[in-house]
Design a protein around this motif. Structure first.
Motif, PDB file in Angstrom:
ATOM      1  N   GLU A  67       0.802  -1.223   0.000  1.00  0.00           N
ATOM      2  CA  GLU A  67       0.000   0.000   0.000  1.00  0.00           C
ATOM      3  C   GLU A  67       0.841   1.283   0.000  1.00  0.00           C
ATOM      4  N   SER A  69       2.788   2.508  -2.279  1.00  0.00           N
ATOM      5  CA  SER A  69       2.763   3.228  -3.555  1.00  0.00           C
ATOM      6  C   SER A  69       1.575   4.177  -3.667  1.00  0.00           C
ATOM      7  N   LEU A  70       0.387   3.700  -3.372  1.00  0.00           N
ATOM      8  CA  LEU A  70      -0.795   4.559  -3.466  1.00  0.00           C
ATOM      9  C   LEU A  70      -0.737   5.677  -2.433  1.00  0.00           C
ATOM     10  N   ALA A  71      -0.342   5.358  -1.225  1.00  0.00           N
ATOM     11  CA  ALA A  71      -0.224   6.397  -0.198  1.00  0.00           C
ATOM     12  C   ALA A  71       0.832   7.427  -0.594  1.00  0.00           C
ATOM     13  N   GLN A  73       1.564   8.273  -3.608  1.00  0.00           N
ATOM     14  CA  GLN A  73       0.947   9.107  -4.640  1.00  0.00           C
ATOM     15  C   GLN A  73       0.039  10.157  -4.016  1.00  0.00           C
ATOM     16  N   TRP A  74      -0.774   9.741  -3.046  1.00  0.00           N
ATOM     17  CA  TRP A  74      -1.661  10.694  -2.381  1.00  0.00           C
ATOM     18  C   TRP A  74      -0.872  11.820  -1.718  1.00  0.00           C
ATOM     19  N   GLY A 108       6.210   0.812  -8.170  1.00  0.00           N
ATOM     20  CA  GLY A 108       5.201   1.816  -7.838  1.00  0.00           C
ATOM     21  C   GLY A 108       5.804   3.099  -7.305  1.00  0.00           C
ATOM     22  N   VAL A 112       5.686   6.920  -8.975  1.00  0.00           N
ATOM     23  CA  VAL A 112       5.172   8.099  -8.271  1.00  0.00           C
ATOM     24  C   VAL A 112       6.218   9.211  -8.280  1.00  0.00           C
TER      25      VAL A 112
END
Length: 158
Positions: A67, A69-71, A73-74, A108, A112
């Motif tokens: 998780e 990678s998505l965090a 990005q955020w 990821g 980013v």
């Protein structure tokens, strides 16, 4: 270079930029908490030691390393965040799960970083066992969290 040949907490003070007005995000995986909390402490204390202001260090937790990678990005899409430090630990197991997670996270985080043109630091340990993880989370090989924080600082000074 293998960490068995280098202490992760040792670094050159060359190219250390003034970070007193810089804002950092530190994202910490909750999986292997004993290890990731030690990594966080290393990164956090190193940022403070090098001049970061407490209010400019934002911590976010995610369930596991996948998780990150998505965090990242955020956090990277926020214009006031100048560097994102991602901390995790994936310990080799009996299945290929380790390979898939490590590859996905490395890819990821790179994506980013390139997408947002910001340092997104891979502070993820990939040891064979718990002992190796602890050796690199403040043990005999230093702390990967220290190295991740210094990497972020040096990239901001590039």
């Amino acid at each position: 270079m293998a960490t068995s040949l280098k202490n992760l907490s040792d670094y050159s003070s060359a190219n250390i930029t003034n970070i007193s007005s810089r804002k950092f995000a530190i994202i910490v995986s909750e999986w292997n908490t004993e290890v990731t909390e030690a990594l966080y402490q290393g990164a956090y204390q190193t940022l403070l030691k090098e001049g970061a202001v407490v209010e400019n260090i934002i911590r976010k937790n995610v369930p596991g390393s996948y998780e990150l990678s998505l965090a990242a990005q955020w956090m990277a899409q926020q214009t006031d965040i100048e560097a994102v430090i991602c901390l995790g630990c994936v310990i080799q197991g009996e299945t290929k799960h380790f390979d898939f997670i490590c590859n996905a996270v490395a890819y990821g985080l790179t994506e980013v970083s390139l997408k947002y043109n910001k340092p997104v630091i891979f502070g993820v340990l990939t040891p064979n066992n718990q002992e190796q993880a602890m050796d690199r989370a403040g043990g005999k090989h230093g702390n990967k969290g220290d190295e991740a924080a210094i990497t972020a600082i040096k990239m901001l000074g590039f």
